[in-house]
Design a protein around this motif. Structure first.
Motif, PDB file in Angstrom:
ATOM      1  N   GLN A   1      -3.823   3.350  -5.976  1.00  0.00           N
ATOM      2  CA  GLN A   1      -4.229   3.364  -4.574  1.00  0.00           C
ATOM      3  C   GLN A   1      -5.564   4.053  -4.352  1.00  0.00           C
ATOM      4  OE1 GLN A   1      -3.093   1.645  -2.325  1.00  0.00           O
ATOM      5  NE2 GLN A   1      -3.480   2.555  -0.323  1.00  0.00           N
TER       6      GLN A   1
ATOM      7  N   VAL B   1      -8.748  -2.649  -1.051  1.00  0.00           N
ATOM      8  CA  VAL B   1      -7.761  -2.640   0.018  1.00  0.00           C
ATOM      9  C   VAL B   1      -8.407  -3.022   1.349  1.00  0.00           C
ATOM     10  CG1 VAL B   1      -6.225  -1.169   1.388  1.00  0.00           C
ATOM     11  CG2 VAL B   1      -6.220  -1.003  -1.104  1.00  0.00           C
TER      12      VAL B   1
ATOM     13  N   ALA C   1       0.831  -1.209   0.000  1.00  0.00           N
ATOM     14  CA  ALA C   1       0.000   0.000   0.000  1.00  0.00           C
ATOM     15  C   ALA C   1       0.862   1.254   0.000  1.00  0.00           C
ATOM     16  CB  ALA C   1      -0.933  -0.010   1.212  1.00  0.00           C
TER      17      ALA C   1
ATOM     18  N   ILE D   1      -2.774  -3.711  -6.577  1.00  0.00           N
ATOM     19  CA  ILE D   1      -3.347  -2.370  -6.418  1.00  0.00           C
ATOM     20  C   ILE D   1      -3.241  -1.593  -7.721  1.00  0.00           C
ATOM     21  CG2 ILE D   1      -3.120  -0.165  -5.218  1.00  0.00           C
ATOM     22  CD1 ILE D   1      -2.175  -1.707  -2.753  1.00  0.00           C
TER      23      ILE D   1
ATOM     24  N   ALA E   1       2.175   1.815  -3.541  1.00  0.00           N
ATOM     25  CA  ALA E   1       1.122   2.326  -4.420  1.00  0.00           C
ATOM     26  C   ALA E   1       0.829   3.792  -4.121  1.00  0.00           C
ATOM     27  CB  ALA E   1      -0.137   1.484  -4.263  1.00  0.00           C
ATOM     28  N   THR E   2       0.858   4.151  -2.828  1.00  0.00           N
ATOM     29  CA  THR E   2       0.646   5.550  -2.454  1.00  0.00           C
ATOM     30  C   THR E   2       1.782   6.419  -2.966  1.00  0.00           C
ATOM     31  OG1 THR E   2      -0.563   4.894  -0.458  1.00  0.00           O
ATOM     32  CG2 THR E   2       0.341   7.132  -0.511  1.00  0.00           C
TER      33      THR E   2
END
Length: 620
Positions: free
Chosen positions: A413, A422, A240, A407, A243-244
């Protein structure tokens, strides 16, 4: 006079070269004695442990293990550290978190921390949970802003808080090149916390200003804590965060920043847990993965990830909170050895609300002891070269990259948060982990294991209530939550009736026969707030009924050896039932004894057993 060999001190010169197969044969012999028949690789597998993300830790790692080249500290892929010198130049940045809403109290706490070892400040600003933006100047009164970096956590008020912080710096004559810290813009983290639609425009604006005017200041935080605190695994937290970070890179480069400048505006925040090797591997894997992202984006030399590690709130307990000091020490050790640039140790009473001065002191001194007395920062990448750590780092990185790709395939995200992809993934992971917690396969000391029913509440200085946590997005979980609910029921019963629910431990035979299972049963029932009565120490068929009536308990549990169960369990259980026991348990595997209603054993669902039992005991 002893002459050393020309090649140095050959410690193993007189021993034959060890062989992996020889070790396996030794393992086979040990397993055979314990009743397990396994040979070769099967023997090794019997001693292996499955951990998060389906990864397996094996009992032995050797030079045969394969892992990607970790490189050198300060050079791509940065697995071994973002800087060539690691933290040896002075240790990691000791960053204290503050969430007081009263500016005067906040200023007092901030100054006390800075005078006693803290090197940067993490401030919650705005909303119902932080100091008002307009009071930020007063809260920072007396703080040398060119020496003490400030990191903001302002949520939806980031724009106003950043404006005010820079105004205060300018008003106090701080040179723009000397301003350090992070403005904390985190649109995707805010979306994860609140469910709001992410808006990167403010983050982009501040990143542009920082690049142009404040070269030592970062504008954006890639906060992975929402995913950890929602029950995510280490690989999911890493995936995560990647992806962010990629989503923010896209927004920044679309606005005209170079990839190098965009990378320089990001700081990544990760959770550090009491599993020190997992924490070490996670931070090392995070740097390797981000280096790969930067390389693909054409900025390989800018892939040194800036990391802020925060001790996990998920692992913190409300019961026996003193144990949290040990948990945060291990987490801080893992963060430091893993190469985090900044470390925040949450106070041991974090789960009880805002900390008092004593709790903050213990938190900051945790880093001080590890740095000044344990000398952790004097070695660059202490875990480097460990076959176990290197292999674990590589496997965790692979698992994280797989989730990151999922993702990205779902649209990035922002889209993955909106669609629930998610959230559903994290919920499934937490559900699986909750089963292990309920069965005490993942024990929580002081809560599910070794609970202390007569524990006195922690005496703390008067502090305001804890801040309201952001809601509307991903949930926040704790490892102790299921057992905490059981203990709360017991506490309410104690308040209402003057005593806790009780269970009579009917121990059969001599101490050697019943002690182990009586201790097991006492530990299990206390985890649900049920007080065990073990008096008299031993009973038989003739005395069990009278002893039960005298105990004041409404349920009973037989405790002894399998041999004595075969002789006495049925008769004693029937005597207890005749004496009024609502439920008769037996500590051991199910064996079909007459009169026994339920069995408790290692691996049973303790939460389900205790919850049902409290219902039967009329404990609301």
């Amino acid at each position: 006079m002893t002459v050393l060999p020309a090649d140095g001190l050959s410690l193993a010169a007189e021993f034959p070269a060890p062989a992996h197969e020889h070790w396996q044969r030794l393992v086979e012999g040990v397993l055979r004695k314990s009743g397990k028949d396994a040979e070769g690789s099967a023997a090794e597998e019997a001693l292996s442990t499955t951990v998060e993300d389906g990864l397996i830790t094996r009992p032995l790692y050797t030079s045969r293990e394969s892992a990607p080249d970790a490189g050198y500290p300060g050079f791509a892929p940065f697995t071994r550290g973002s800087k060539p010198e690691g933290n040896a130049a002075g240790g990691w940045d000791v960053r204290q978190r503050h969430a007081l809403t009263d500016p005067a109290r906040l200023n007092e706490a901030v100054l006390a921390d800075l005078e006693n070892g803290v090197t940067s400040l993490w401030l919650t600003v705005g909303g119902a949970s932080g100091v008002p933006v307009s009071a930020l100047a007063g809260a920072l009164d007396g703080v040398y802003l060119d020496l003490a970096p400030v990191v903001l956590d302002a949520g939806g008020e980031t724009d106003a808080a950043a404006t005010e912080l820079l105004r205060v710096c300018a008003e106090r004559g701080v040179d723009a090149r000397s301003v350090r810290g992070n403005l904390g813009a985190d649109p995707l983290g805010l979306a994860a916390r609140t469910g709001a639609e992410p808006d990167p425009s403010a983050a982009v604006h501040w990143a542009q200003r920082c690049v142009q005017e404040f070269p030592g200041l970062r504008a954006l935080t890639v906060d992975a804590l929402p995913y950890h605190e929602a029950g995510g695994s280490a690989a999911e937290e890493l995936g995560a965060s990647l992806a962010t970070g990629v989503a923010l890179l896209r927004a920044l480069t679309d606005a005209g920043l170079s990839v190098e400048d965009a990378c320089g505006q990001l700081e990544f925040r990760y959770a550090a847990t009491a599993d020190q090797f997992l924490t070490i591997a996670k931070l090392r894997a995070a740097r390797r993965l981000w280096s790969r992202v930067a390389e693909v984006c054409g900025a390989a030399g800018s892939g040194a990830q800036r990391q802020h590690a925060v001790t996990s709130s998920v692992m913190m307990t409300r019961r026996d909170p003193w144990v949290n000091m040990l948990r945060t020490t291990l987490a801080c050790l893992g963060a430091g050895v893993g190469g985090a640039d900044s470390v925040t140790v949450l106070p041991f009473d974090h789960a009880l609300g805002l900390p008092d001065a004593f709790a903050r002191r213990i938190a900051r001194n945790t880093s001080t002891i590890l740095l000044e007395e344990s000398h952790l920062a004097r070695v660059i990448d202490p875990a480097g070269g460990s076959w176990y750590v290197e292999r674990f780092t590589a496997e965790l990185a692979d698992a994280a990259w797989s989730f990151f790709q999922e993702i990205e395939r779902s649209g990035g995200q922002g889209a993955a948060l909106r669609s629930g992809m998610v959230g559903e993934r994290l919920a499934a992971t937490w559900a699986a982990r909750s089963k292990n917690l309920a069965r005490r396969k993942e024990p929580v000391t002081g809560v599910s294991e070794f609970p202390h029913l007569s524990e006195r509440p922690v005496e703390r200085e008067p502090v305001p209530p804890g801040p309201a946590e952001a809601s509307g997005g991903l949930p926040r979980v704790r490892r102790d939550e299921a057992f905490e609910a059981l203990r709360a029921r017991s506490d309410a019963h104690l308040t209402a009736t003057g005593e806790r629910p009780k269970v009579f431990l009917a121990a059969l035979g001599p101490a050697a026969a019943h002690t182990a299972r009586a201790s097991f049963a006492a530990n299990l029932f206390q985890a649900g707030g049920i007080e065990p009565v073990h008096d008299p120490v031993s009973v038989d068929t003739a005395s069990a009924a009278d002893a039960f009536r005298a105990s004041g308990a409404t349920v009973a549990c037989l405790c002894s050896s399998d041999a004595l169960y075969a002789e006495q369990a049925a008769a004693v259980a029937e005597a207890l039932a005749a004496a009024g026991a609502r439920r008769v348990f037996l500590a051991g595997r199910p064996a079909g004894y007459s009169g026994v209603d339920e069995y408790v054993f290692a691996g049973s669902d303790v939460v389900a057993v205790l919850s049902s039992l409290l219902d039967r005991m009329d404990v609301a």
